[in-house]
Design an enzyme around this catalytic site. Structure first.
Site, PDB file in Angstrom:
ATOM      1  N   GLY A 139       1.085  -1.066   0.078  1.00  0.00           N
ATOM      2  CA  GLY A 139      -0.070  -0.001  -0.115  1.00  0.00           C
ATOM      3  C   GLY A 139       1.013   0.952   0.046  1.00  0.00           C
ATOM      4  CD  GLU A 140       2.759   5.778   0.199  1.00  0.00           C
ATOM      5  OE1 GLU A 140       2.831   5.296  -0.957  1.00  0.00           O
ATOM      6  OE2 GLU A 140       3.662   6.257   0.844  1.00  0.00           O
ATOM      7  CB  SER A 141       5.356   2.649   3.935  1.00  0.00           C
ATOM      8  OG  SER A 141       5.906   3.623   3.424  1.00  0.00           O
ATOM      9  CB  CYS A 191       5.437  -3.672  -1.359  1.00  0.00           C
ATOM     10  SG  CYS A 191       5.805  -2.197  -2.440  1.00  0.00           S
ATOM     11  NE  ARG A 207       8.268   5.601   1.193  1.00  0.00           N
ATOM     12  CZ  ARG A 207       7.634   7.054   0.909  1.00  0.00           C
ATOM     13  NH1 ARG A 207       8.228   7.880   1.432  1.00  0.00           N
ATOM     14  NH2 ARG A 207       6.463   6.909   0.413  1.00  0.00           N
ATOM     15  NE  ARG A 216       5.258   5.602  -6.409  1.00  0.00           N
ATOM     16  CZ  ARG A 216       6.278   6.604  -6.654  1.00  0.00           C
ATOM     17  NH1 ARG A 216       6.658   6.362  -8.103  1.00  0.00           N
ATOM     18  NH2 ARG A 216       6.833   7.525  -6.082  1.00  0.00           N
ATOM     19  CG  HIS A 224       2.794  -6.141  -4.337  1.00  0.00           C
ATOM     20  ND1 HIS A 224       2.139  -5.406  -3.205  1.00  0.00           N
ATOM     21  CD2 HIS A 224       3.572  -5.237  -4.884  1.00  0.00           C
ATOM     22  CE1 HIS A 224       2.575  -4.339  -3.062  1.00  0.00           C
ATOM     23  NE2 HIS A 224       3.517  -4.112  -4.031  1.00  0.00           N
ATOM     24  CD  GLU A 250       0.523  -8.712  -1.880  1.00  0.00           C
ATOM     25  OE1 GLU A 250       1.558  -9.346  -1.689  1.00  0.00           O
ATOM     26  OE2 GLU A 250       0.827  -7.603  -1.900  1.00  0.00           O
TER      27      GLU A 250
HETATM   28  N1  GLN Z   1       5.738   3.090  -2.536  1.00  0.00           N
HETATM   29  C1  GLN Z   1       5.192   2.616  -1.529  1.00  0.00           C
HETATM   30  C2  GLN Z   1       5.703   3.321   0.049  1.00  0.00           C
HETATM   31  O1  GLN Z   1       6.507   3.800  -0.002  1.00  0.00           O
HETATM   32  C3  GLN Z   1       5.118   1.346  -1.596  1.00  0.00           C
HETATM   33  C4  GLN Z   1       4.425   0.540  -2.658  1.00  0.00           C
HETATM   34  C5  GLN Z   1       3.831  -0.591  -2.249  1.00  0.00           C
HETATM   35  O2  GLN Z   1       3.285  -1.225  -1.467  1.00  0.00           O
HETATM   36  N2  GLN Z   1       3.247  -1.164  -3.635  1.00  0.00           N
HETATM   37  O3  GLN Z   1       4.955   2.580   0.770  1.00  0.00           O
END
Ligand code: GLN
Length: 203
Positions: free
Chosen positions: A48-50, A80, A109, A142, A182, A184
């Site tokens: 997701g987005e950390s 991720c 990241r 990403r 990923h 999953e």
């Molecule tokens: N770029 C995202 C982050 O910094 C991670 C991307 C992902 O989980 N697919 O959290």
């Protein structure tokens, strides 16, 4: 005895991890509160987005309990963004971004750069049965990579070709597992099965 594995359900690809855990022979439950965390044998931190997950962890008052649980030996698997959350040290984070820690490593990241925001490749992953003959198809979105690891960390996979060849993308330290990619979302649950086995062995 079936183990119960929680999937941190604040943001990210929670449903995909719940399905992959169920397909790996464990019970999967979403975790949004401390009482739910206390009821699981292991925890998955989704992609997701950390930065967002970090903020939500603090809003939901889960940051400190989860950090303590992992420190006390709760098995954890992060993909991720989840890998970023499990890193003791990060580069390229927001100034106030915190991590839970658990893996003695530095993670960068968005490491693969803008041109290759997303890419896919096949990987041999140590401890994943048969991956030398039937490689793990790894999807990077990403994604972070691991810049350096401490002595207790096992490197399970590196990118095999292209500009990022040699970069570390899967690691394990004791009962904590992390991948830059990923699994999953590919239908190949061998990494989830490895995590379920780690949790079962721990119990
Ligand atoms: N770029 C995202 C982050 O910094 C991670 C991307 C992902 O989980 N697919 O959290």
């Amino acid at each position: 005895m079936t183990v119960t594995i929680g999937v941190l359900a604040l943001q990210g690809d929670v449903r995909e991890h719940l399905a992959a855990i169920e397909a790996s022979g464990a019970r999967a439950v979403p975790v949004r509160r401390q009482s739910e965390l206390e009821a699981v044998d292991g925890i998955v931190l989704p992609g997701g987005e950390s930065t967002t997950i970090d903020k939500l962890l603090r809003i939901f008052e889960l940051f400190d309990p989860l950090r303590a649980a992992i420190r006390d030996g709760l098995p954890a698997y992060g993909s991720c963004a989840g890998m970023i959350l499990l890193a003791e040290r990060i580069t390229g984070g927001l100034p106030d971004q915190q991590t839970l820690g658990g893996l003695d490593m530095t993670v960068r990241r968005n490491a693969f750069g803008r041109q290759v925001d997303s890419f896919e490749t096949d990987l041999v992953v140590d401890q994943v049965p048969d991956s030398a003959v039937d490689p793990v198809h790894a999807v990077f979105i990403r994604a972070p990579w691991v810049e350096e690891v401490g002595p207790g960390v096992e490197v399970l996979a590196r990118v095999e070709s292209g500009d990022a060849a040699g970069r570390i993308v899967a690691v394990r330290e004791r009962d904590v597992l992390a991948t830059s990619f990923h699994p999953e979302i590919t239908g190949d649950v061998r990494l989830h099965r490895l995590f379920v086995q780690i949790v079962a062995d721990r119990r």
